[in-house]
Write an enzyme that holds these catalytic residues in place. Sequence first.
Site, PDB file in Angstrom:
ATOM      1  N   ASP A 102       7.580  14.008 -71.651  1.00 41.44           N
ATOM      2  CA  ASP A 102       8.616  13.256 -72.371  1.00 41.44           C
ATOM      3  C   ASP A 102       8.018  12.556 -73.589  1.00 41.44           C
ATOM      4  O   ASP A 102       6.816  12.305 -73.650  1.00 41.44           O
ATOM      5  CB  ASP A 102       9.232  12.188 -71.458  1.00 41.44           C
ATOM      6  CG  ASP A 102       9.956  12.798 -70.272  1.00 41.44           C
ATOM      7  OD1 ASP A 102      10.332  13.975 -70.352  1.00 41.44           O
ATOM      8  OD2 ASP A 102      10.139  12.077 -69.274  1.00 41.44           O
TER       9      ASP A 102
HETATM   10  N1  URA Z   1       7.977  13.685 -65.195  1.00 36.99           N
HETATM   11  C1  URA Z   1       8.694  12.894 -66.033  1.00 36.99           C
HETATM   12  O1  URA Z   1       9.629  12.232 -65.625  1.00 36.99           O
HETATM   13  N2  URA Z   1       8.328  12.862 -67.335  1.00 36.99           N
HETATM   14  C2  URA Z   1       7.268  13.540 -67.834  1.00 36.99           C
HETATM   15  O2  URA Z   1       6.974  13.430 -69.022  1.00 36.99           O
HETATM   16  C3  URA Z   1       6.541  14.339 -66.952  1.00 36.99           C
HETATM   17  C4  URA Z   1       6.918  14.407 -65.644  1.00 36.99           C
END
Ligand code: URA
Length: 230
Positions: A102
């Site tokens: 993310d």
């Molecule tokens: N899980 C999440 O919620 N975000 C990420 O960036 C990676 C795994």
Amino acid sequence: MRLDKFLCDCSDLTRSLAGKLIRQGEVMVDGIVVKQPAFHINEGSQIEFDGAILTLDQRHRYFMLHKPQGYVCSNDDPDHPTVFFLMDEPAMGKLHVVGRLDLDTTGLVLVTDDGQWSHRITSPRHECAKTYHVWLADPVSPDAIALFAEGVLLRSETEKTRSAQLVLLGEREAQLTIHEGKYHQVKRMFAAIGNKVVGLHRECVGTLALDSALAEGEYRELTAAEVAQF
Ligand code: URA
């Protein structure tokens, strides 16, 4: 191999632009201007374009990058810089990120031009482990260890997550290892038990750990042994 395909393979050019440049007389083969995009070249041919001698490097490329917050894991984004803004490599358009993080997640990102290699890491069939350091809004109950080991039902899913390993590191801090890569999985897993992720950092993919010598925003090539782990 066709001359236009060769030119694409060693650059960021599209096939049509490569063809156009060839027809304009911008490319030389063995010292002679060749204007036919379909012209056949062989291994010994010397191709000259834009003042450089081009060679076709058949080796794939593999990198690890320490992603900072605020960068997206895609090749193109209208609103945010991509992790490729942090890299300086030839033919960047051929590289892709192996499994996205993310915008606000930091840590280990793998980048390659080898689709089969990245498939082995991201395909659910291979159950490749991903380990995260997680900071939480509320205290984590030790009960979460068993809940995550059994699998939790995420919102708008019909099946529980695969067994995940939770290690409590502090009242609001934990390490979580998951074996699949659903959208926002770690955040959704903690949401499913009534908590909220306030910080997320990927430490490992499989047995490959983020190199502690890499500061945020830095990257390096993987060694052959690291590539062979997958
Ligand atoms: N899980 C999440 O919620 N975000 C990420 O960036 C990676 C795994």
